[in-house]
Design an enzyme around this catalytic site. Structure first.
Site, PDB file in Angstrom:
ATOM      1  N   SER A  11     -89.239  40.583  12.504  1.00 37.81           N
ATOM      2  CA  SER A  11     -88.886  42.209  12.155  1.00 37.81           C
ATOM      3  C   SER A  11     -88.076  41.666  13.190  1.00 37.81           C
ATOM      4  O   SER A  11     -88.896  41.481  14.922  1.00 37.81           O
ATOM      5  CB  SER A  11     -90.389  42.484  12.713  1.00 37.81           C
ATOM      6  OG  SER A  11     -90.912  43.537  13.927  1.00 37.81           O
TER       7      SER A  11
HETATM    8  N1  LIG Z   1     -90.267  51.282  18.065  1.00 35.41           N
HETATM    9  C1  LIG Z   1     -90.912  50.197  17.509  1.00 35.41           C
HETATM   10  C2  LIG Z   1     -90.938  49.675  15.993  1.00 35.41           C
HETATM   11  C3  LIG Z   1     -91.645  48.660  16.092  1.00 35.41           C
HETATM   12  C4  LIG Z   1     -92.258  49.034  14.721  1.00 35.41           C
HETATM   13  O1  LIG Z   1     -91.927  49.707  13.847  1.00 35.41           O
HETATM   14  N2  LIG Z   1     -92.135  48.369  14.093  1.00 35.41           N
HETATM   15  C5  LIG Z   1     -92.498  47.546  12.104  1.00 35.41           C
HETATM   16  C6  LIG Z   1     -92.455  45.637  12.092  1.00 35.41           C
HETATM   17  S1  LIG Z   1     -90.227  46.051  11.911  1.00 35.41           S
HETATM   18  C7  LIG Z   1     -94.116  47.723  12.174  1.00 35.41           C
HETATM   19  O2  LIG Z   1     -94.832  46.671  12.172  1.00 35.41           O
HETATM   20  N3  LIG Z   1     -94.040  48.878  11.212  1.00 35.41           N
HETATM   21  C8  LIG Z   1     -95.854  48.604  10.456  1.00 35.41           C
HETATM   22  C9  LIG Z   1     -96.278  50.287  10.601  1.00 35.41           C
HETATM   23  O3  LIG Z   1     -94.981  51.206  11.148  1.00 35.41           O
HETATM   24  O4  LIG Z   1     -97.870  50.183   9.704  1.00 35.41           O
HETATM   25  C10 LIG Z   1     -90.906  49.047  18.899  1.00 35.41           C
HETATM   26  O5  LIG Z   1     -89.779  48.798  19.314  1.00 35.41           O
HETATM   27  O6  LIG Z   1     -92.259  48.757  18.988  1.00 35.41           O
END
Ligand SMILES: N[C@@H](CCC(=O)N[C@@H](CS)C(=O)NCC(=O)O)C(=O)O
Length: 217
Positions: A11
């Site tokens: 990610s």
């Molecule tokens: N704006 C956040 C985005 C974080 C994000 O969306 N992470 C994703 C992986 S790319 C995640 O862990 N998604 C799981 C979820 O939202 O449930 C950052 O910069 O940390």
């Protein structure tokens, strides 16, 4: 200073934090949160971060999530100088603008393609979604006019956070930067000059690319 990072290598925001740790010469214990196994919804993880996103950082009993917030925190607490996140109000404001650009504009456009592709096996990437990414690249092209990096002559958190997203769009999702020479040159500079790029950005990016290739080929 036991730093623990809950993360997943593929990610982009997670790799932004890896790059920030490298730039600061810090080590963190990595605890993988496997999103494919829904580990981000485990009760222990939800206790740390009710928003269930990675990356999430623990620094002793302090917990913070969102890659941009984590990077700023790490610099504010541990940096030996202000090169990554200048203290001059104008210089810092430009870095902040680029960070918000990544958070609010670029990353969501990546996510709109990535989530359906990787998690829902929806192979169609619409013209509209591709156009939205190109719009982001066009803005970056402008930001880079007369500058080697996104917020001036040397790299900052702006580059660290944005390049993690851009490299994944380009190498992982095959979005072309052929029409954006400043962006191409900047990516090369980041590859060559950001500490630990080959060590901590490239492997997760390659893993992401393999997952995306399985859907796109
Ligand atoms: N704006 C956040 C985005 C974080 C994000 O969306 N992470 C994703 C992986 S790319 C995640 O862990 N998604 C799981 C979820 O939202 O449930 C950052 O910069 O940390």
């Amino acid at each position: 200073m036991p730093l623990v990072l809950h993360c997943i290598d593929g990610s982009p925001p997670n790799r932004a934090v890896y790059l920030c740790l490298k730039a600061l010469g810090l080590e963190a214990t990595k605890k993988t949160v496997n999103l494919f196994k829904m580990e981000h919804h485990n009760p222990e993880f939800l206790k740390l971060n009710p928003q269930h996103t990675t990356p999430t950082l623990e620094d002793d009993d302090f917990v913070i999530w969102d890659s941009h917030a984590i990077c700023c925190y790490l610099v504010n607490k541990y940096a030996k100088d202000d090169s990554l996140y200048p203290t001059d109000p104008h210089k810092r404001a430009i870095v902040d603008q680029r960070l918000h650009f990544n958070s609010g504009f670029l990353f969501p456009r990546f996510f709109n393609i990535s989530f359906p592709l990787i998690f829902l096996k929806c192979k169609e990437i619409s013209e509209e979604k591709q156009k939205a990414v190109k719009e982001g690249f066009a803005f970056l092209e402008k930001f880079l006019e007369g500058n080697d990096y996104l917020a001036g002559p040397s790299y900052t958190l702006a580059d660290i956070c944005c390049v993690a997203t851009v490299s994944t769009l380009v190498e992982g999702l095959r979005c072309s930067v052929d029409s954006y020479p400043n962006v191409q040159a900047w990516m090369k500079r980041c590859r060559e000059n950001l500490p630990g790029y080959a060590e901590v950005n490239q492997p997760g990016l390659d893993a992401y690319k393999r997952a995306a290739d399985r859907e796109l080929d």
